[in-house]
Write a protein that holds these residues in place. Structure first.
Motif, PDB file in Angstrom:
ATOM      1  N   GLN A   1       0.833  -1.206   0.000  1.00  0.00           N
ATOM      2  CA  GLN A   1       0.000   0.000   0.000  1.00  0.00           C
ATOM      3  C   GLN A   1       0.868   1.257   0.000  1.00  0.00           C
ATOM      4  N   ARG A   2       1.909   1.223   0.815  1.00  0.00           N
ATOM      5  CA  ARG A   2       2.774   2.399   0.900  1.00  0.00           C
ATOM      6  C   ARG A   2       3.465   2.670  -0.414  1.00  0.00           C
ATOM      7  N   LEU A   3       3.870   1.573  -1.086  1.00  0.00           N
ATOM      8  CA  LEU A   3       4.535   1.731  -2.373  1.00  0.00           C
ATOM      9  C   LEU A   3       3.585   2.391  -3.357  1.00  0.00           C
ATOM     10  N   MET A   4       2.325   1.960  -3.316  1.00  0.00           N
ATOM     11  CA  MET A   4       1.340   2.552  -4.222  1.00  0.00           C
ATOM     12  C   MET A   4       1.131   4.029  -3.874  1.00  0.00           C
ATOM     13  N   ALA A   5       1.212   4.323  -2.578  1.00  0.00           N
ATOM     14  CA  ALA A   5       0.980   5.700  -2.153  1.00  0.00           C
ATOM     15  C   ALA A   5       2.042   6.654  -2.695  1.00  0.00           C
ATOM     16  N   VAL A   6       3.256   6.145  -2.949  1.00  0.00           N
ATOM     17  CA  VAL A   6       4.271   7.041  -3.527  1.00  0.00           C
ATOM     18  C   VAL A   6       4.253   6.963  -5.050  1.00  0.00           C
ATOM     19  N   GLY A   7       3.257   6.289  -5.598  1.00  0.00           N
ATOM     20  CA  GLY A   7       3.076   6.348  -7.044  1.00  0.00           C
ATOM     21  C   GLY A   7       3.788   5.276  -7.826  1.00  0.00           C
ATOM     22  N   ILE A   8       4.127   4.155  -7.179  1.00  0.00           N
ATOM     23  CA  ILE A   8       4.749   3.051  -7.910  1.00  0.00           C
ATOM     24  C   ILE A   8       3.814   1.858  -7.835  1.00  0.00           C
ATOM     25  N   ARG A   9       3.521   1.254  -8.989  1.00  0.00           N
ATOM     26  CA  ARG A   9       2.671   0.073  -8.979  1.00  0.00           C
ATOM     27  C   ARG A   9       3.497  -1.152  -8.598  1.00  0.00           C
ATOM     28  N   PRO A  10       3.176  -1.838  -7.488  1.00  0.00           N
ATOM     29  CA  PRO A  10       3.980  -2.979  -7.063  1.00  0.00           C
ATOM     30  C   PRO A  10       3.998  -4.091  -8.114  1.00  0.00           C
ATOM     31  N   GLY A  11       2.861  -4.277  -8.795  1.00  0.00           N
ATOM     32  CA  GLY A  11       2.766  -5.362  -9.769  1.00  0.00           C
ATOM     33  C   GLY A  11       3.851  -5.279 -10.830  1.00  0.00           C
ATOM     34  N   GLY A  12       4.060  -4.068 -11.352  1.00  0.00           N
ATOM     35  CA  GLY A  12       5.066  -3.890 -12.392  1.00  0.00           C
ATOM     36  C   GLY A  12       6.463  -4.192 -11.878  1.00  0.00           C
ATOM     37  N   VAL A  13       6.789  -3.654 -10.710  1.00  0.00           N
ATOM     38  CA  VAL A  13       8.115  -3.880 -10.126  1.00  0.00           C
ATOM     39  C   VAL A  13       8.355  -5.366  -9.916  1.00  0.00           C
ATOM     40  N   LEU A  14       7.338  -6.038  -9.345  1.00  0.00           N
ATOM     41  CA  LEU A  14       7.489  -7.461  -9.044  1.00  0.00           C
ATOM     42  C   LEU A  14       7.620  -8.277 -10.326  1.00  0.00           C
ATOM     43  N   LEU A  15       6.870  -7.892 -11.357  1.00  0.00           N
ATOM     44  CA  LEU A  15       6.943  -8.656 -12.611  1.00  0.00           C
ATOM     45  C   LEU A  15       8.326  -8.510 -13.246  1.00  0.00           C
ATOM     46  N   VAL A  16       8.862  -7.292 -13.235  1.00  0.00           N
ATOM     47  CA  VAL A  16      10.201  -7.097 -13.796  1.00  0.00           C
ATOM     48  C   VAL A  16      11.211  -7.949 -13.022  1.00  0.00           C
ATOM     49  N   ALA A  17      11.101  -7.941 -11.689  1.00  0.00           N
ATOM     50  CA  ALA A  17      12.015  -8.746 -10.877  1.00  0.00           C
ATOM     51  C   ALA A  17      11.845 -10.222 -11.199  1.00  0.00           C
ATOM     52  N   PHE A  18      10.607 -10.652 -11.418  1.00  0.00           N
ATOM     53  CA  PHE A  18      10.331 -12.063 -11.704  1.00  0.00           C
ATOM     54  C   PHE A  18      10.992 -12.471 -13.024  1.00  0.00           C
ATOM     55  N   VAL A  19      10.912 -11.569 -14.005  1.00  0.00           N
ATOM     56  CA  VAL A  19      11.509 -11.876 -15.321  1.00  0.00           C
ATOM     57  C   VAL A  19      13.032 -11.960 -15.199  1.00  0.00           C
ATOM     58  N   ILE A  20      13.642 -10.991 -14.512  1.00  0.00           N
ATOM     59  CA  ILE A  20      15.100 -11.034 -14.334  1.00  0.00           C
ATOM     60  C   ILE A  20      15.490 -12.313 -13.603  1.00  0.00           C
ATOM     61  N   SER A  21      14.699 -12.643 -12.591  1.00  0.00           N
ATOM     62  CA  SER A  21      14.963 -13.835 -11.792  1.00  0.00           C
ATOM     63  C   SER A  21      14.903 -15.093 -12.651  1.00  0.00           C
ATOM     64  N   GLY A  22      13.867 -15.179 -13.502  1.00  0.00           N
ATOM     65  CA  GLY A  22      13.748 -16.334 -14.387  1.00  0.00           C
ATOM     66  C   GLY A  22      14.917 -16.438 -15.328  1.00  0.00           C
ATOM     67  N   ALA A  23      15.368 -15.285 -15.852  1.00  0.00           N
ATOM     68  CA  ALA A  23      16.493 -15.289 -16.792  1.00  0.00           C
ATOM     69  C   ALA A  23      17.761 -15.775 -16.104  1.00  0.00           C
ATOM     70  N   ILE A  24      17.994 -15.313 -14.866  1.00  0.00           N
ATOM     71  CA  ILE A  24      19.211 -15.725 -14.154  1.00  0.00           C
ATOM     72  C   ILE A  24      19.166 -17.221 -13.872  1.00  0.00           C
ATOM     73  N   THR A  25      18.001 -17.715 -13.435  1.00  0.00           N
ATOM     74  CA  THR A  25      17.894 -19.141 -13.126  1.00  0.00           C
ATOM     75  C   THR A  25      18.059 -19.977 -14.394  1.00  0.00           C
ATOM     76  N   ALA A  26      17.554 -19.478 -15.527  1.00  0.00           N
ATOM     77  CA  ALA A  26      17.727 -20.200 -16.787  1.00  0.00           C
ATOM     78  C   ALA A  26      19.211 -20.255 -17.176  1.00  0.00           C
ATOM     79  N   LEU A  27      19.922 -19.159 -16.939  1.00  0.00           N
ATOM     80  CA  LEU A  27      21.366 -19.155 -17.207  1.00  0.00           C
ATOM     81  C   LEU A  27      22.057 -20.252 -16.392  1.00  0.00           C
ATOM     82  N   ALA A  28      21.663 -20.364 -15.118  1.00  0.00           N
ATOM     83  CA  ALA A  28      22.228 -21.415 -14.279  1.00  0.00           C
ATOM     84  C   ALA A  28      21.895 -22.790 -14.842  1.00  0.00           C
ATOM     85  N   GLY A  29      20.661 -22.930 -15.346  1.00  0.00           N
ATOM     86  CA  GLY A  29      20.247 -24.209 -15.920  1.00  0.00           C
ATOM     87  C   GLY A  29      21.107 -24.589 -17.114  1.00  0.00           C
ATOM     88  N   ALA A  30      21.413 -23.605 -17.973  1.00  0.00           N
ATOM     89  CA  ALA A  30      22.248 -23.882 -19.144  1.00  0.00           C
ATOM     90  C   ALA A  30      23.616 -24.372 -18.697  1.00  0.00           C
TER      91      ALA A  30
END
Lengths: 340, 306
Positions: free
Chosen positions: A224-253
């Motif tokens: 809620q606080r994050l939203m109050a300063v004008g940042i959508r948590p969903g977007g931040v979390l999704l970007v982190a999720f994508v970076i996270s998936g890419a790093i884990t895939a690199l480890a898999g390779a």
């Protein structure tokens, strides 16, 4: 107002904190172990150390969303396996001289690690984008179950899709190459894996201290606080999720190249669980937790596995003890404090 | 494809759906009342199956084995609740996931230690072996039909238990506000143990019944556990009705997908490709169903909250 609420990142203190010293010690221990094994001419131990480094990369990917973003993803084996299969499939086509596709241009697969890594990270990131976009519609226990289910979906797909070995998996006859290195030499492959590990940890540390990282940690602490300063948590979390998936895939390779084999077991939910275990053993939310946890896990597997075939029984008891009574993990124990 | 085969598969889908419901009902109750995600639920399913196999082998009676499966799973559930799970209610979900993951390792490796890795097989009791002829001339396994009956009976019993009895009132009140019913003099600790043991008993029963059709082996509970999660996500956490409808949807989608998708694809492509694409898609069908439900209703079909 929100920025003041977020604890200042500890790396910005003047003197190196105790955690920084522990981290340096952990990194050094991995290097010393690998080099020591090389000097003693013990290729098996070098391989073991390489495995620790690679699993730590996968754990670091998960740590970005779990430790910093507070998202309990129980499906990270999906990205690990996607990375592994990317490596396996590209090498399969290149080694068998069967082009992957001929239209719109001829593509014969590849045995070059940098190219494979790029593909693995893009595919892992895309899978994380699709799964994350759906899973992040929910929170809490739903999120855990949904990421687990999507991971299982990819697992069953790999088993029932016959083109690349299905249940039997896919061998990589010759380890893929890296320009300027002989990757078949254990110590050179170890050095490569460690270099990637430190690069990934460096990237995550940088991200964690950036505006993005602060927003990510704020999303864990209070959406809620994050939203109050004008940042959508969903977007931040999704970007982190994508970076996270890419790093884990690199480890898999890398992991596929370590074993020269990729199979659906890389996608199994047990592996997702093990990645989570690395983080809790190491100490969730700490930069070097994946390395500490993976190191401890592989050591225990090796030592307990030598004592009993049923080492996972004892490991289960130990894990239960750590979760119930010793929160903060190895790094928490070594630094003598809990992480906020 | 013949109509008879289709109806037979439809019944198989209902049967597997009802067994999933027995699993999902316990999970969703435990989550609804205690707020706990329990990965070790699949281990209780396995405990039930092994207890049934062990007692049936020792006494020669399937029915004693079935009773033993329920008793052993409920006892294992109660012991685990008192020893471990109780400490996890106040913890976050990550701790719950890891502690119950540790329990899976302990249960699985412990069972492997005792029984070895080879699967055990249970004999269908003589009274229920063979097949019956249903209206329309369909031959169907009597035991599977009995499982459908048992599943429906348990479902009705569970709805009555939750909806009509004093314990059911306490359970529903516990979902709504656990501090309040503790304040009203209900022994909340005992209620939690009871709910957990009830869920465990249902899982143990499902394990024994499914173990009789398939085989009894270490790790048998884990695929079912994950399917039960899919059921709960579709049905909505905490809802028994959602668990029933979700379980039937998942059971039918899975079974019918495997039967229908390969021939469907062979309508417009060659047979071997159609078989592999159809089989691959069929293995993903329930997860695609789950994704669709999530897009339309993130809280599940009958979920109160997202």
């Amino acid at each position: 107002m929100s920025a003041a609420e977020i604890p200042a990142p500890r790396a910005r203190r003047a003197a190196p904190s105790r955690e920084t010293l522990v981290n340096a010690g952990l990194g050094l221990a991995l290097l010393v172990f690998g080099l020591g094994a090389w000097l003693l001419d013990e290729p098996f131990l070098i391989t073991l150390a390489t495995k620790v480094a690679i699993l730590a990369i996968a754990g670091a990917g998960l740590n970005l969303v779990l430790g910093y973003g507070g998202l309990v993803s129980f499906g990270h084996a999906a990205y690990f396996g996607i990375g592994g299969y990317t490596s396996g499939i590209l090498a399969h086509h290149a080694l068998n001289y069967t082009p992957m596709f001929e239209w719109p241009f001829l593509f014969e697969g590849s045995t070059s690690m940098p190219l494979i890594w790029l593909f693995a990270m893009v595919l892992g990131g895309l899978a994380a984008l699709a799964i994350g976009a759906l899973s992040l519609r929910t929170t809490g226990v739903y999120f855990i179950m949904i990421t687990l289910a999507f991971g299982q979906m990819i697992f069953y797909f790999a088993i029932s899709w016959p083109a690349y070995g299905g249940e039997d998996g896919l061998p990589i006859y010759v380890r893929n190459g890296f320009p300027g290195l002989n990757t078949l030499d254990p110590i050179q492959f170890f050095a490569l894996a460690v270099a990637v590990l430190f690069a990934v940890l460096g990237l995550i540390s940088m991200l964690a201290h950036s505006r993005f990282g602060l927003a990510l940690q704020a999303a864990r602490q209070n959406r809620q606080r994050l939203m109050a300063v004008g940042i959508r948590p969903g977007g931040v979390l999704l970007v982190a999720f994508v970076i996270s998936g890419a790093i884990t895939a690199l480890a898999g390779a890398l992991y596929a190249d370590l074993n020269r084999f990729v199979s659906p077991s890389m996608l199994s939910w047990h592996l997702s669980g093990e990645l989570l275990v690395f983080l809790i053993l190491g100490g969730t939310g700490r930069l070097f937790a994946p390395l500490a946890g993976a190191g401890l896990y592989i050591t225990l597997e090796h030592v307990l596995g030598g004592v009993s075939d049923y080492w996972q029984f004892y490991f289960g008891l130990l894990l239960l003890g750590v979760v119930l009574f010793a929160r903060g993990g190895v790094i928490g124990f070594l630094t003598g404090g809990r992480h906020g | 494809m013949s109509m008879i085969l289709l109806i037979e598969q439809l019944l198989n889908g209902i049967q597997s759906g009802l067994m999933l419901f027995l699993m999902a009902a316990g999970l969703t109750l435990v989550f609804g009342v205690m707020g706990l995600i329990n990965l070790a639920h699949g281990s209780l399913y396995m405990v039930g199956a092994f207890a049934c196999a062990g007692v049936a082998a020792a006494t020669g009676s399937f029915w004693l084995g079935l009773a033993a499966s329920i008793a052993a799973a409920a006892a294992a559930g109660a012991i685990v609740e008192v020893a471990v799970i109780r400490r996890l209610y106040a913890r976050d979900h990550l701790d719950q996931v890891l502690a119950t993951f540790a329990l899976i390792l302990i249960f699985s490796e412990g069972t492997r230690w005792l029984y070895g890795s080879f699967p055990l097989y249970l004999n269908v009791p003589a009274a229920l072996s063979g097949s019956v002829t249903l209206p329309g001339g369909i031959q169907y396994s009597l035991f599977r039909l009995a499982i459908i009956g048992a599943g429906l009976a348990v479902a009705v019993g569970l709805f009555l238990l939750i909806g009509k009895t004093r314990i059911g009132v306490q359970v529903r009140a516990g979902e709504a506000d656990r501090e309040m019913i503790a304040g009203l003099g209900v022994d909340i600790g005992r209620l939690y143990t009871l709910v957990f043991a009830l869920g465990a008993a249902l899982a143990g029963l499902a394990g024994a019944l499914v173990g009789t059709i398939q085989s009894v082996q270490v790790g048998m509970g884990e695929p079912v556990l994950i399917l039960a999660f899919v059921v709960i996500v579709i049905g909505g956490i905490g809802s028994i009705k959602g668990a029933l409808i979700g379980a039937l949807l998942v059971g039918l989608t899975d079974t019918m997908g495997r039967v229908l998708l390969p021939p469907l694809f062979s309508l417009f492509m060659e047979t071997s490709a159609a078989t592999s694409i159809g089989a691959a898609l069929a293995s993903m069908a329930i997860y695609i169903l789950m994704a669709l439900v999530l897009v339309v209703r993130p809280g599940g079909l009958f979920g109160a909250r997202a």
